[in-house]
Design a protein around this motif. Structure first.
Motif, PDB file in Angstrom:
ATOM      1  N   VAL A  64       0.807  -1.216   0.000  1.00 45.72           N
ATOM      2  CA  VAL A  64       0.000   0.000   0.000  1.00 45.72           C
ATOM      3  C   VAL A  64       0.842   1.268   0.000  1.00 45.72           C
ATOM      4  CG1 VAL A  64      -1.834  -1.230   1.230  1.00 45.72           C
ATOM      5  CG2 VAL A  64      -0.237   0.239   2.510  1.00 45.72           C
ATOM      6  N   LYS A  65       2.152   1.119   0.059  1.00 46.34           N
ATOM      7  CA  LYS A  65       3.030   2.300   0.086  1.00 46.34           C
ATOM      8  C   LYS A  65       2.781   3.174  -1.128  1.00 46.34           C
ATOM      9  CE  LYS A  65       7.133   1.670   2.902  1.00 46.34           C
ATOM     10  NZ  LYS A  65       6.668   0.638   3.833  1.00 46.34           N
ATOM     11  N   ASP A  90      -7.339  -4.761  -2.654  1.00 46.35           N
ATOM     12  CA  ASP A  90      -7.473  -4.075  -1.364  1.00 46.35           C
ATOM     13  C   ASP A  90      -8.781  -4.437  -0.663  1.00 46.35           C
ATOM     14  OD1 ASP A  90      -6.077  -1.171  -2.938  1.00 46.35           O
ATOM     15  OD2 ASP A  90      -5.049  -2.563  -1.577  1.00 46.35           O
ATOM     16  N   THR A  91      -9.631  -5.186  -1.331  1.00 46.69           N
ATOM     17  CA  THR A  91     -10.902  -5.596  -0.746  1.00 46.69           C
ATOM     18  C   THR A  91     -10.657  -6.441   0.498  1.00 46.69           C
ATOM     19  OG1 THR A  91     -12.072  -5.537  -2.846  1.00 46.69           O
ATOM     20  CG2 THR A  91     -12.985  -6.956  -1.123  1.00 46.69           C
ATOM     21  N   ALA A  92     -11.237  -6.006   1.612  1.00 47.70           N
ATOM     22  CA  ALA A  92     -11.028  -6.683   2.897  1.00 47.70           C
ATOM     23  C   ALA A  92     -11.853  -5.980   3.963  1.00 47.70           C
ATOM     24  CB  ALA A  92      -9.547  -6.652   3.296  1.00 47.70           C
ATOM     25  N   THR A  93     -11.887  -6.590   5.129  1.00 52.82           N
ATOM     26  CA  THR A  93     -12.388  -5.897   6.305  1.00 52.82           C
ATOM     27  C   THR A  93     -11.199  -5.222   6.970  1.00 52.82           C
ATOM     28  OG1 THR A  93     -14.147  -7.519   6.631  1.00 52.82           O
ATOM     29  CG2 THR A  93     -13.581  -6.120   8.506  1.00 52.82           C
ATOM     30  N   VAL A 121     -14.355  -2.834   3.164  1.00 52.02           N
ATOM     31  CA  VAL A 121     -13.966  -2.088   1.964  1.00 52.02           C
ATOM     32  C   VAL A 121     -14.015  -3.053   0.789  1.00 52.02           C
ATOM     33  CG1 VAL A 121     -12.077  -0.905   0.777  1.00 52.02           C
ATOM     34  CG2 VAL A 121     -12.522  -0.441   3.205  1.00 52.02           C
ATOM     35  N   THR A 122     -14.780  -2.684  -0.225  1.00 52.77           N
ATOM     36  CA  THR A 122     -14.902  -3.511  -1.419  1.00 52.77           C
ATOM     37  C   THR A 122     -14.544  -2.670  -2.631  1.00 52.77           C
ATOM     38  OG1 THR A 122     -16.656  -4.821  -0.394  1.00 52.77           O
ATOM     39  CG2 THR A 122     -16.408  -4.984  -2.783  1.00 52.77           C
ATOM     40  N   VAL A 123     -13.582  -3.139  -3.396  1.00 48.56           N
ATOM     41  CA  VAL A 123     -13.131  -2.421  -4.583  1.00 48.56           C
ATOM     42  C   VAL A 123     -13.486  -3.253  -5.803  1.00 48.56           C
ATOM     43  CG1 VAL A 123     -11.189  -1.318  -5.734  1.00 48.56           C
ATOM     44  CG2 VAL A 123     -11.223  -1.480  -3.228  1.00 48.56           C
TER      45      VAL A 123
END
Length: 125
Positions: A64-65, A90-93, A121-123
């Protein structure tokens, strides 16, 4: 006892942005280091970003940097995670955490004592 409440998650298209917030209350001290972690279905929880008590030292995962930024407002007992250029992976809790026994930046999840309930978060691609 410390309460941590996350907000700001949601559904966003790839390339979009979200800002997560985590408000701390209860027996919370501004001297606690704070962090964000995430867990996707079927995967282990992973460190996303951490910040020391004063906000002068931060670190983030390589994945994520340059895209995610952690910050805090000690006057509001709030820590933020600004997420830009989001990707489907990046989808995750996302979970906020507080390290009660250290003011310095903490990466290892074992050193965090208090956790929020998480925000999804859902992408989409």
């Amino acid at each position: 006892q410390v309460q941590l409440v996350e907000s700001g998650g949601g559904l966003v298209q790839a390339g979009g942005s979200l800002r997560l917030s985590c408000v701390a209350s209860g027996r919370f001290s501004r001297s606690y280091a704070m962090g964000w972690f995430r867990q996707a279905p079927g995967k282990e929880r992973e460190f996303v970003a951490g910040i020391n008590w004063s906000g002068t030292n931060t670190d983030s995962a390589d994945s994520v940097k340059g895209r995610f930024t952690i910050s805090r407002d000690n006057g509001m007992n709030t820590v933020y995670l600004q997420m830009n250029s989001l990707k489907p992976e990046d989808t995750a809790t996302y979970y906020c955490a507080a390290a009660q026994y250290t003011a310095a930046l903490v990466v290892a999840d074992q050193r965090y004592d208090n956790w929020g309930q998480g925000t999804q978060v859902t992408v989409s691609s």
